[in-house]
Design a protein around this motif. Structure first.
Motif, PDB file in Angstrom:
ATOM      1  N   LEU A 136      -3.356  13.443-136.547  1.00 16.76           N
ATOM      2  CA  LEU A 136      -3.938  13.876-137.931  1.00 16.76           C
ATOM      3  C   LEU A 136      -4.484  12.741-138.670  1.00 16.76           C
ATOM      4  O   LEU A 136      -5.317  12.663-139.276  1.00 16.76           O
ATOM      5  N   ILE A 137      -3.317  11.695-138.794  1.00 18.06           N
ATOM      6  CA  ILE A 137      -3.958  10.799-139.579  1.00 18.06           C
ATOM      7  C   ILE A 137      -5.110   9.889-138.915  1.00 18.06           C
ATOM      8  O   ILE A 137      -6.148   9.540-139.706  1.00 18.06           O
ATOM      9  N   PHE A 138      -5.196   9.766-137.511  1.00 17.88           N
ATOM     10  CA  PHE A 138      -6.205   9.045-137.004  1.00 17.88           C
ATOM     11  C   PHE A 138      -7.523   9.775-137.202  1.00 17.88           C
ATOM     12  O   PHE A 138      -8.624   9.414-137.447  1.00 17.88           O
ATOM     13  N   GLY A 139      -7.333  11.351-137.219  1.00 19.17           N
ATOM     14  CA  GLY A 139      -8.538  12.179-137.233  1.00 19.17           C
ATOM     15  C   GLY A 139      -9.114  11.914-138.561  1.00 19.17           C
ATOM     16  O   GLY A 139     -10.312  11.902-138.852  1.00 19.17           O
ATOM     17  N   LEU A 140      -8.163  12.118-139.511  1.00 19.98           N
ATOM     18  CA  LEU A 140      -8.622  11.886-141.203  1.00 19.98           C
ATOM     19  C   LEU A 140      -9.367  10.855-141.372  1.00 19.98           C
ATOM     20  O   LEU A 140     -10.377  10.630-141.802  1.00 19.98           O
ATOM     21  N   PHE A 141      -8.939   9.560-140.824  1.00 18.49           N
ATOM     22  CA  PHE A 141      -9.542   8.280-140.937  1.00 18.49           C
ATOM     23  C   PHE A 141     -10.781   8.265-140.013  1.00 18.49           C
ATOM     24  O   PHE A 141     -11.922   7.721-140.779  1.00 18.49           O
ATOM     25  N   THR A 142     -10.963   8.724-138.935  1.00 16.54           N
ATOM     26  CA  THR A 142     -12.289   8.917-138.213  1.00 16.54           C
ATOM     27  C   THR A 142     -13.386   9.948-139.218  1.00 16.54           C
ATOM     28  O   THR A 142     -14.517   9.542-139.253  1.00 16.54           O
ATOM     29  N   ARG A 143     -12.912  10.973-139.815  1.00 17.78           N
ATOM     30  CA  ARG A 143     -13.766  11.563-140.738  1.00 17.78           C
ATOM     31  C   ARG A 143     -14.341  10.892-141.834  1.00 17.78           C
ATOM     32  O   ARG A 143     -15.315  11.215-142.430  1.00 17.78           O
ATOM     33  N   MET A 144     -13.473   9.761-142.300  1.00 22.01           N
ATOM     34  CA  MET A 144     -13.987   9.031-143.299  1.00 22.01           C
ATOM     35  C   MET A 144     -14.778   7.786-143.029  1.00 22.01           C
ATOM     36  O   MET A 144     -15.128   7.074-143.628  1.00 22.01           O
ATOM     37  N   HIS A 145     -15.034   7.922-141.509  1.00 21.90           N
ATOM     38  CA  HIS A 145     -15.840   6.999-140.872  1.00 21.90           C
ATOM     39  C   HIS A 145     -15.340   5.418-140.941  1.00 21.90           C
ATOM     40  O   HIS A 145     -16.018   4.554-141.108  1.00 21.90           O
TER      41      HIS A 145
END
Length: 266
Positions: A136-145
């Motif tokens: 989840l954390i990794f995915g959120l950072f990914t969405r923030m580019h």
């Protein structure tokens, strides 16, 4: 838990270990601490605060060509710290309560560590495969580019250090995952410091020349006379003070900067 740490105002109340500690040491060992800051709050806020702390400690030179904007040349490329800190926040073992993410700066290196070694599948093909403990954390950072391709962080750090003519980062994976970045200039070396100052002093020299002609000016007055911003001038003044070239005399509101008695400007 991941959502609480990413969006909660003070997640460290529930997860006291979910903080980032930044420590500046004198020398190359962990004997004398010069600065010690611990940043809590949402993980993205911790990332921003950690980056700001690093920028306040690292050496930076400026390259000016023509009338265009100046280019900042950091002793270690900032991109490697962005990668390392995001990796640490994304992949650390948040169930390990005896340790925190740490950024430790020494005279000759900077180390970024997070609790939890490599997962077995990643260890077998380190640098090419990626698996996170915290999707989840990794995915959120990914969405923030803030994260690009999966498993691309290690190669990007290696490439950035190579382009800066610095040794490749070192990785230690036992228990804690630690990445070590060697500094271009050891701050304890006078000879190397001269090299750093040669690249920076083109601008700082203007400040020294002005103070020789008009001693006692404050930061605002220097900024006005040189046509630069106050934060920029304060950075120059801080560097010159640390180099023992100038000193501040008088009260904070009414005092000003003077050349040290032993400083001779050619």
């Amino acid at each position: 838990n991941g959502a609480a740490m990413f969006f909660g105002k003070q997640p460290e109340r529930k997860f006291p270990h979910a903080v980032t500690r930044c420590v500046l040491f004198k020398g190359t060992t962990k004997v004398y601490i010069i600065d010690d800051k611990t940043f809590g709050g949402p993980l993205y806020q911790q990332y921003l605060q950690a980056m700001a702390w690093l920028e306040s400690k690292l050496q930076v030179a400026y390259k000016i060509e023509g009338a265009g904007p100046r280019e900042e040349i950091w002793e270690i490329p900032l991109t490697v710290f962005k990668e390392a800190i995001i990796n640490a926040l994304s992949h650390r073992d948040y169930y390990e309560q005896g340790a925190t993410i740490t950024i430790e700066m020494f005279d000759d290196r900077v180390e970024v560590s997070n609790p939890g070694g490599l997962l077995p599948i990643v260890a077998k093909d380190f640098g090419h495969k990626s698996m996170t403990r915290n999707p989840l954390i990794f995915g959120l950072f990914t969405r923030m580019h803030l994260v690009e391709r999966v498993a691309s962080g290690i190669p990007r750090m290696q490439e950035a250090m190579k382009e800066a003519n610095l040794p490749e980062p070192e990785f230690h994976t036992d228990g804690m995952f630690t990445v070590v970045f060697k500094r271009k200039y050891s701050v304890t070396s006078d000879t190397v410091n001269d090299t750093v100052n040669d690249t920076v002093n083109e601008k700082e020299q203007e400040v020294l020349n002005l103070l020789r002609q008009q001693p006692g000016l404050n930061a605002t007055e220097i900024a006005q006379k040189l046509g630069k911003s106050i934060p920029t001038i304060k950075r120059y003044l801080s560097s010159l003070s640390k180099s023992d070239l100038i000193e501040f005399r008088g009260a904070p509101k009414t005092g000003g900067y003077f050349l040290k008695n032993n400083v001779v400007i050619k």
